[in-house]
Design an enzyme around this catalytic site. Structure first.
Site, PDB file in Angstrom:
ATOM      1  N   ASP A 441      48.069  62.695  -5.013  1.00  0.00           N
ATOM      2  CA  ASP A 441      48.700  61.397  -4.683  1.00  0.00           C
ATOM      3  C   ASP A 441      49.285  61.648  -3.231  1.00  0.00           C
ATOM      4  O   ASP A 441      49.574  62.641  -2.700  1.00  0.00           O
ATOM      5  CB  ASP A 441      49.782  60.949  -5.371  1.00  0.00           C
ATOM      6  CG  ASP A 441      49.956  59.424  -5.478  1.00  0.00           C
ATOM      7  OD1 ASP A 441      49.427  58.457  -4.617  1.00  0.00           O
ATOM      8  OD2 ASP A 441      50.451  58.754  -6.342  1.00  0.00           O
ATOM      9  N   ASP A 498      45.806  50.384  -6.936  1.00  0.00           N
ATOM     10  CA  ASP A 498      46.880  50.520  -7.806  1.00  0.00           C
ATOM     11  C   ASP A 498      46.876  49.187  -8.677  1.00  0.00           C
ATOM     12  O   ASP A 498      47.637  49.126  -9.723  1.00  0.00           O
ATOM     13  CB  ASP A 498      48.396  50.593  -7.252  1.00  0.00           C
ATOM     14  CG  ASP A 498      48.712  52.133  -7.328  1.00  0.00           C
ATOM     15  OD1 ASP A 498      48.084  52.977  -7.805  1.00  0.00           O
ATOM     16  OD2 ASP A 498      49.936  52.415  -6.822  1.00  0.00           O
TER      17      ASP A 498
END
Ligand code: DGJ
Length: 694
Positions: A441, A498
């Site tokens: 990430d 997301d």
């Protein structure tokens, strides 16, 4: 002396030429020209007329347009000496290296001690043209701008399409009319970013998803770019892609641009999409086990966030496996000091409060359920209170008064000590545990643009992969903030967004498929109520939208009703049964006559079968669904067509359209010219239609 070169594949030709010793220009890029075409004539014909108020010769729109030749637009290179004085190079031809599918042109500027190289290679199978430029210098120079070889833009286009976005809203397509001057996209965030995906389409007038001419570009770099699409005063047009100015903080003597990927299609946007999809899958991503089917993912983020406990995760893993998951990814929250997003990013040591015996009991359980184990990390980041920072305050990028992002700082990956430290942490983690997958990430932008950071990240990923060759990586940056072909040279899956809201995903993944194949595009079934949009969506819709890409689950399976569990499992079973051919299928956009419908067709690489996903993103204006025309089928052949999820028809669909009750055989011609007549449906639902060539 006249010099010309050409590169061809079956569908496109690129011609470069120059009438004197200066930098060559692209004089033609488009549909395949016959072999006998006289390139010298094309070069001569490329010359535009001059009229009043113009120079006595037209400055070339060359591979690197030169300010020293009074080029009337954005130059291809901007640089200055160490003392800050601007240089205005003027290059002359040195040599050409030509092969069947590649071309390298070398130039030098003896006065300034500079050499410029442009390189092109054409992939005859995928139809992707790849280029880069290189500058070398006797003395260190500040390079403010170096474009990958500059391409002229077709005059047949009225508009261009580029991409913007935001968190949970990636891949928004913008249409801009070509008008005088520059359309400039510049990304100074230090990562590819949600905001400015580095891609561009130039559709000729009238082109659409399935027909017409389209020229497409993608800049394969993860650290921020500048795109210049410019209409010059004389009407010529140019496209430039390069690193965002300011990314090269130090002086250089040798710099190569990232790769610019391009393709031309006379089959609409789909022609470009298929070229890029195949190129990504076959040429860019390096799969550790190419023949291993993509596993169904389970990711625990939207199930439990930071509240990790062994017992709960074991229960979840058991349920996930019974749904058909084959890889379990433990997301953020497993390491010391990580109870929320305010701290803990530092040493990547297991949190013994949550996992008293370490991760092994969970991994053993996951493996026992027949799944691989993957783990989340965010190695480029550090929390401000990390003890490591007290020992090494200089390891951080940016000053003490910088604005934090998600309460975190960025480590300076250009520093070899930082790279070694991170390699040590990660290789210890991977050596000590049975971990075959890492979700990597990157949740904040850099404090300032710095290209060396991106190269440092690339180097760390490369080193890790060469030490753990079976490891697969997922690129995530608050969702789709690091999606590009540069990162895909090192990773195997992208976390596209997301948002697990199927309605939003439907649109995002549809747009992203212009560049990305199913093989690398993660898509998960989220919770009943989407935590990022608040929307409640039906399980059928959520599951089918995820099944359009590399399928996964990201919710607490304990929330599932029996009916939802059954529905989800059915779709996962279907996906597992079809994934092998879908991995290699072309994702084709369908032109729907109803703006409420977002539809795509996955076509088997040999054309022997297809599946159509027709998502209803809004309520239609008209009552009856308009027929949905398919594409790229064999017109004279027959296909057996079945509405796979006809049991999902709502009670308000009261009539008897054929596909609601029967499969049927149609010619490819009918399916492409008339199209499929589907039953009435609710918005936020999706029809799945399978077709088999007979
Ligand atoms: C942002 C990612 O995009 C999410 O999927 C999740 O991994 C969180 N970070 C974890 O902090």
């Amino acid at each position: 002396m006249i010099r010309c070169w050409r590169l061809d594949d079956e569908r496109q030709t690129l011609v470069l030429g120059t009438a004197h010793e200066a930098l060559a220009q692209v004089v033609y890029w488009g549909a395949r020209l016959p072999d006998h075409e006289d390139l010298g004539t094309l070069l001569a014909a490329h010359e535009i007329d001059r009229t009043g108020g113009m120079l006595d010769a037209t400055p070339e729109l060359s591979l690197c347009p030169e300010a020293s030749r009074t080029f009337p637009g954005h130059p291809g290179m901007e640089l200055s000496r160490s003392d800050g004085q601007s240089l205005l190079p003027s290059f002359t031809f040195c040599r050409a290296e030509e092969a069947r599918f590649s071309l390298t042109l070398d130039y030098s500027d003896a006065v300034h001690g500079l050499r410029y190289r442009a390189h092109f290679s054409l992939d005859a199978q995928t139809h992707v043209l790849t280029s880069h430029a290189r500058l070398t210098s006797d003395e260190p120079v500040y390079l403010r701008w170096l474009a990958a070889p500059v391409m002229p833009c077709p005059q047949q286009a009225d508009e261009m399409v580029d991409f913007s976005g935001r968190w949970c809203g990636e891949f928004q397509m913008n249409r801009t009319a070509w008008t005088a001057g520059i359309r400039l996209r510049e990304n100074r965030t230090g990562r590819t970013g949600h905001e400015h995906f580095p891609g561009l389409l130039i559709p000729a007038r009238g082109a659409n998803a399935t027909s017409g001419e389209v020229w497409a570009f993608h800049f394969g770099w993860s650290g921020g770019h500048r795109m210049v699409a410019e209409a010059l005063p004389d009407g010529r047009r140019q496209v430039q892609f390069g690193l965002a100015p300011g990314l090269l903080l130090d002086q250089v003597t040798d710099f190569t641009t990232p790769r610019l990927y391009m393709t031309y299609s006379d089959e609409g946007v789909n022609g470009c999409a298929v070229a890029f999809q195949r190129h990504v899958r076959e040429r860019i991503v390096t799969w550790p086990s190419p023949d291993k089917p993509r596993p169904v993912h389970y990711n625990c983020w939207e199930a439990i966030y930071f509240e990790q406990s062994l017992d709960v995760l074991k229960d979840i893993a058991t349920l996930a496996a019974s749904l058909g998951a084959e890889r379990f990814v433990l997301d953020d929250g497993w390491f010391e000091g990580r109870d929320d997003d305010r701290g803990g990013l530092s040493l990547w040591e297991v949190d013994r409060r949550k996992y008293p015996q370490g991760l092994d009991p969970l991994i053993a359980h996951v493996r026992g359920e027949g799944m691989d184990f993957g783990i989340w990390i965010e190695p480029e980041m550090i929390s401000p209170d990390a003890p490591l920072l007290r020992a090494h305050p200089d390891w951080v990028l940016g000053g003490p008064d910088q604005i934090l992002g998600r309460h975190q700082l960025v480590l300076d990956l250009a520093n070899p000590k930082v790279q070694s430290h991170l390699f040590g942490c990660l290789s210890r983690l991977l050596t000590a545990h049975d971990i075959s997958y890492v979700k990597w990430d990157h949740n904040r932008v850099l404090p300032y643009p710095d290209g060396a950071q991106t190269l440092g990240t690339y180097a760390l990923m490369d080193r890790l992969r060469s030490s753990f060759p079976q490891l697969e990586l997922e690129s995530c940056a608050s969702g789709g903030g690091r999606v590009d072909f540069g990162i895909l040279e090192r990773t195997h899956r992208l976390w596209l967004s997301d948002t697990n809201d199927a309605l939003e995903r439907l649109r995002i993944q549809y747009a992203a498929s212009i560049f990305l194949p199913l093989a690398v595009t993660g898509s998960h079934v989220g919770p009943r109520q989407c935590p990022t949009s608040g929307r409640h969506l039906d399980m059928g819709f959520r599951a089918w939208v995820a099944a359009q890409r590399h399928m996964g689950i990201e919710m607490d399976p304990r929330e599932l009703t029996c009916a939802e569990f059954r529905r989800l499992k059915e779709v996962i079973d279907w996906w597992r049964a079809n994934r092998t051919w879908m991995f290699r299928a072309d994702l084709l956009r369908l032109e729907s006559n109803d703006p409420a419908i977002i539809a795509e067709q996955h076509l088997h690489e040999d054309g022997e079968k297809f599946v159509v996903f027709a998502g209803k993103a809004a309520t239609s204006d008209q009552i009856a669904p308009r027929p949905l025309r398919l594409t790229r089928l064999k017109a004279t052949k027959s296909y057996r067509v079945a509405l796979l999820n006809r049991n999902e028809a709502p009670a308000l669909s009261r009539g008897s359209p054929l596909l609601k009750s029967h499969s049927a055989v149609f010619s490819g011609a009918y399916l492409m010219n008339n199209g499929l007549t589907l039953p009435w449906s609710f918005p936020e639902s999706l029809w799945v239609v399978e077709g088999q060539l007979l």
